[in-house]
Design a protein around this motif. Structure first.
Motif: not given
Length: 223
Positions: A33-50
């Motif tokens: 559950x933690x790994x999945x949430x971390x991966x999801x946030x990493x993707x959203x952080x990249x979207x925020x940077x772009x």
């Protein structure tokens, strides 16, 4: 361009709000559950940077006299994303309230000594400290880059203005030369007219004297 920037703002706000909510939940999770949430946030952080990069490009295309307000807003958004990234990194290594700290960090059976656990905590604190220093250096570099870009833009505008001023001065000089030429022609024409007038006046005077002299001679002969 300002309208495009304002279109991106609500998207950025919604995205960062969702990331903030998920970052707060990460320390309470474990395992997949933690790994999945971390991966999801990493993707959203990249979207925020772009998205932030797109907004930054829009700001750079706004005329200099109107750019100040948008630059300040852009600076605030960058700081917000930097803080969010720092909180995300901390949440990934934070202890879970629902999981034994030793198992969370080491994955062992709970037999790790207290000294080892303290050492790991110190290493984690050191890692966070180094991460924050790196982020501060990155922010300074970004600020320096932004200042360089803005200075370059101001310099380019100054050069363009100087080029326009140079063209105006050249046109003024050409008009001045044309005026000098016309004045020279006018002066020569007036000088010629004056000479002809003087010559004609002299001729008329001689004619008058001749007539006067002949008239006197004629009168004397009758006498």
């Amino acid at each position: 361009m300002a309208s495009d920037f304002e279109v991106f703002e609500p998207d950025f706000g919604t995205l960062t709000a969702d990331i903030t909510s998920k970052v707060a939940r990460i320390p309470k999770l474990s395992g997949d559950d933690k790994k999945s949430m971390v991966a999801n946030v990493e993707k959203q952080m990249e979207e925020a940077r772009e998205l932030l990069e797109q907004m930054d490009l829009q700001v750079r295309e706004i005329p200099l006299q109107s750019r100040g307000l948008f630059s300040n807003r852009m600076k605030s958004y960058k700081q917000e994303l930097t803080k969010l990234d720092r909180d995300f990194k901390r949440s990934r290594i934070a202890y879970s309230d629902e999981v034994n700290p030793r198992n969370e960090l080491l994955g062992d059976d709970g037999n790790t000594t207290e000294n080892q656990l303290i050492k790991l905590r110190e290493e984690r604190a050191c890692l966070l400290d180094n991460t924050e220093r790196l982020e501060r250096s990155t922010r300074r570099l970004e600020a320096g880059y932004q200042l360089t870009v803005e200075t370059e833009q101001v310099g380019q505008e100054i050069l363009e203005n100087l080029h326009h001023d140079k063209e105006k001065i050249q046109r003024a000089r050409e008009r001045l030369r044309e005026t000098d030429t016309n004045l020279g022609k006018s002066s020569r024409i007036l000088t010629g007219m004056l000479r002809r007038s003087i010559t004609q006046h002299q001729r008329d005077r001689r004619y008058q004297l001749t007539v006067f002299f002949l008239t006197n001679l004629e009168n004397q002969s009758y006498t």
